[in-house]
Scaffold this motif. Sequence first.
Motif, PDB file in Angstrom:
ATOM      1  N   ALA A  75      11.078   4.683   7.565  1.00  0.00           N
ATOM      2  CA  ALA A  75      10.139   4.599   8.676  1.00  0.00           C
ATOM      3  C   ALA A  75       8.804   5.215   8.273  1.00  0.00           C
ATOM      4  CB  ALA A  75      10.709   5.314   9.902  1.00  0.00           C
ATOM      5  N   ARG A  76       7.739   4.756   8.918  1.00  0.00           N
ATOM      6  CA  ARG A  76       6.388   5.243   8.580  1.00  0.00           C
ATOM      7  C   ARG A  76       6.257   6.746   8.736  1.00  0.00           C
ATOM      8  NH1 ARG A  76       3.385   2.002   5.398  1.00  0.00           N
ATOM      9  NH2 ARG A  76       3.721  -0.182   5.980  1.00  0.00           N
ATOM     10  N   ASP A  77       7.016   7.327   9.667  1.00  0.00           N
ATOM     11  CA  ASP A  77       6.914   8.768   9.906  1.00  0.00           C
ATOM     12  C   ASP A  77       8.029   9.551   9.210  1.00  0.00           C
ATOM     13  OD1 ASP A  77       8.976   7.785  11.416  1.00  0.00           O
ATOM     14  OD2 ASP A  77       8.439   8.860  13.253  1.00  0.00           O
ATOM     15  N   SER A  78       8.760   8.897   8.306  1.00  0.00           N
ATOM     16  CA  SER A  78       9.852   9.587   7.623  1.00  0.00           C
ATOM     17  C   SER A  78       9.318  10.644   6.666  1.00  0.00           C
ATOM     18  CB  SER A  78      10.699   8.578   6.840  1.00  0.00           C
ATOM     19  OG  SER A  78      11.631   9.264   6.005  1.00  0.00           O
ATOM     20  N   PRO A  79       9.887  11.847   6.699  1.00  0.00           N
ATOM     21  CA  PRO A  79       9.458  12.897   5.756  1.00  0.00           C
ATOM     22  C   PRO A  79       9.855  12.582   4.318  1.00  0.00           C
ATOM     23  CG  PRO A  79      11.389  13.606   6.987  1.00  0.00           C
ATOM     24  CD  PRO A  79      10.942  12.317   7.606  1.00  0.00           C
ATOM     25  N   ARG A  81       9.198   9.730   2.837  1.00  0.00           N
ATOM     26  CA  ARG A  81       8.241   8.802   2.249  1.00  0.00           C
ATOM     27  C   ARG A  81       7.371   9.498   1.203  1.00  0.00           C
ATOM     28  NH1 ARG A  81       7.063   3.807   4.346  1.00  0.00           N
ATOM     29  NH2 ARG A  81       4.967   3.977   3.464  1.00  0.00           N
ATOM     30  N   ILE A  82       6.994   8.755   0.191  1.00  0.00           N
ATOM     31  CA  ILE A  82       6.076   9.254  -0.831  1.00  0.00           C
ATOM     32  C   ILE A  82       4.856   8.350  -0.832  1.00  0.00           C
ATOM     33  CG2 ILE A  82       5.729   9.629  -3.301  1.00  0.00           C
ATOM     34  CD1 ILE A  82       8.672  10.284  -3.546  1.00  0.00           C
ATOM     35  N   GLU A  83       3.704   8.911  -0.500  1.00  0.00           N
ATOM     36  CA  GLU A  83       2.489   8.128  -0.376  1.00  0.00           C
ATOM     37  C   GLU A  83       1.617   8.272  -1.622  1.00  0.00           C
ATOM     38  OE1 GLU A  83       2.328   6.139   1.986  1.00  0.00           O
ATOM     39  OE2 GLU A  83       3.653   6.964   3.532  1.00  0.00           O
ATOM     40  N   GLU A  84       0.814   7.270  -1.858  1.00  0.00           N
ATOM     41  CA  GLU A  84      -0.147   7.324  -2.958  1.00  0.00           C
ATOM     42  C   GLU A  84      -1.141   8.463  -2.710  1.00  0.00           C
ATOM     43  OE1 GLU A  84      -1.606   5.171  -5.819  1.00  0.00           O
ATOM     44  OE2 GLU A  84       0.552   5.390  -6.046  1.00  0.00           O
ATOM     45  N   PRO A  85      -1.440   9.262  -3.722  1.00  0.00           N
ATOM     46  CA  PRO A  85      -2.418  10.349  -3.533  1.00  0.00           C
ATOM     47  C   PRO A  85      -3.800   9.796  -3.218  1.00  0.00           C
ATOM     48  CG  PRO A  85      -1.910  10.038  -5.868  1.00  0.00           C
ATOM     49  CD  PRO A  85      -0.935   9.196  -5.112  1.00  0.00           C
ATOM     50  N   HIS A  86      -4.467  10.459  -2.316  1.00  0.00           N
ATOM     51  CA  HIS A  86      -5.795  10.000  -1.896  1.00  0.00           C
ATOM     52  C   HIS A  86      -6.836  11.055  -2.262  1.00  0.00           C
ATOM     53  CE1 HIS A  86      -8.866   7.944   0.395  1.00  0.00           C
ATOM     54  NE2 HIS A  86      -9.145   9.085   1.023  1.00  0.00           N
ATOM     55  N   ALA A 268       7.804  -1.571   0.664  1.00  0.00           N
ATOM     56  CA  ALA A 268       8.785  -0.504   0.484  1.00  0.00           C
ATOM     57  C   ALA A 268       9.376  -0.544  -0.916  1.00  0.00           C
ATOM     58  CB  ALA A 268       9.889  -0.626   1.535  1.00  0.00           C
ATOM     59  N   MET A 269       9.616  -1.750  -1.431  1.00  0.00           N
ATOM     60  CA  MET A 269      10.206  -1.871  -2.760  1.00  0.00           C
ATOM     61  C   MET A 269       9.236  -1.437  -3.849  1.00  0.00           C
ATOM     62  SD  MET A 269      13.325  -2.752  -2.411  1.00  0.00           S
ATOM     63  CE  MET A 269      13.555  -2.793  -4.188  1.00  0.00           C
ATOM     64  N   PHE A 270       7.973  -1.825  -3.720  1.00  0.00           N
ATOM     65  CA  PHE A 270       7.001  -1.514  -4.767  1.00  0.00           C
ATOM     66  C   PHE A 270       6.497  -0.072  -4.702  1.00  0.00           C
ATOM     67  CE2 PHE A 270       5.635  -5.451  -7.051  1.00  0.00           C
ATOM     68  CZ  PHE A 270       6.628  -6.275  -6.545  1.00  0.00           C
ATOM     69  N   SER A 271       6.675   0.579  -3.572  1.00  0.00           N
ATOM     70  CA  SER A 271       6.263   1.980  -3.451  1.00  0.00           C
ATOM     71  C   SER A 271       7.441   2.937  -3.602  1.00  0.00           C
ATOM     72  CB  SER A 271       5.589   2.223  -2.098  1.00  0.00           C
ATOM     73  OG  SER A 271       6.505   2.024  -1.028  1.00  0.00           O
ATOM     74  N   GLY A 272       8.650   2.388  -3.543  1.00  0.00           N
ATOM     75  CA  GLY A 272       9.840   3.232  -3.598  1.00  0.00           C
ATOM     76  C   GLY A 272      10.187   3.866  -2.278  1.00  0.00           C
ATOM     77  N   ASN A 273       9.557   3.410  -1.200  1.00  0.00           N
ATOM     78  CA  ASN A 273       9.813   4.010   0.110  1.00  0.00           C
ATOM     79  C   ASN A 273      10.989   3.333   0.810  1.00  0.00           C
ATOM     80  OD1 ASN A 273       7.958   6.196   0.358  1.00  0.00           O
ATOM     81  ND2 ASN A 273       6.307   4.695   0.433  1.00  0.00           N
TER      82      ASN A 273
END
Length: 288
Positions: A75-79, A81-86, A268-273
């Motif tokens: 889920a978008r709010d899942s702890p 998740r690993i996001e791209e650094p900004h 999700a697949m390409f980000s590993g999320n």
Amino acid sequence: MLPRWSRAMNCLSRVRTVKSVESCKEFPVLSNHNYAVAASAAPTATYSPDNGLPGNAAANLGKMFQSKPCSLALARDSPLRIEEPHYEGIRHFLLKLMLFYSKQSKSIRGANVVYRRILSQVDKPPIYEVFNLEKTFKMTFSLLVLHMWLCLRRLKQEGKEGVEFGQYLYEIYNHDVELRVSKAGVNLLLTKWMKDLEKIFYGNIVAYETAMLPDAKQDELVNSIWRNIFSDDGSPMPTDPAVLSAVQAMARYARRESFCLSLTDKEAMFSGNFMFTRLKSSTDPMKA
């Protein structure tokens, strides 16, 4: 290298008739940096929890992995998740010059996350407890191959882009396996070991992919799971209810995870999320 690569592709394209590496005499020993579109093209099958599962699984294991498949995306709010650094300003400018934001760099970062998701399923106790497995090098390697196949099979659905991403994932996996072999004390014969493990990798994924074809025998996946994961000596499937139940449960697990991943979106697949289905011990059965 290209002729060898071509032979590998030709061999995998005949996945309908190939049951193992031995039955495909042209199958080469590939170099460590080649990924042969491991999850080779196969028609999409329809999901059935009992497909390929002879007999009745015992007690707790028989209740697992029977539910309808669903997306494994976080889920978008899942702890988790690993996001791209900004970054902004001069740091963003310098990183852009260093190709940090290039497609290749993003793919490599994403592939690293995907492989960490695989390790989170394969290296932790639950999967061994659920399926009554002993945690050995051979067993962990076999589970790594199974989950690599699941991911590569899903990535194949994204065409050329998915194959390229799978190449990065395979190289990360291969490097990890080499480190594991070295850690196990193999140094002098490391190259031979890696070639042998590479053969096993391709042999296993061909067997799994063949077992997922619509015209595969009913118990093909169960038999492939038995031969490639549970059996140490190539012996026939046992009649012991406890062992048979574990093999059947893993076949259900693999089939369900494959369909869950097919429902997981590209981002999700390409980000590993995404996360594989959470496993619990057999004393606390889950409704997967």
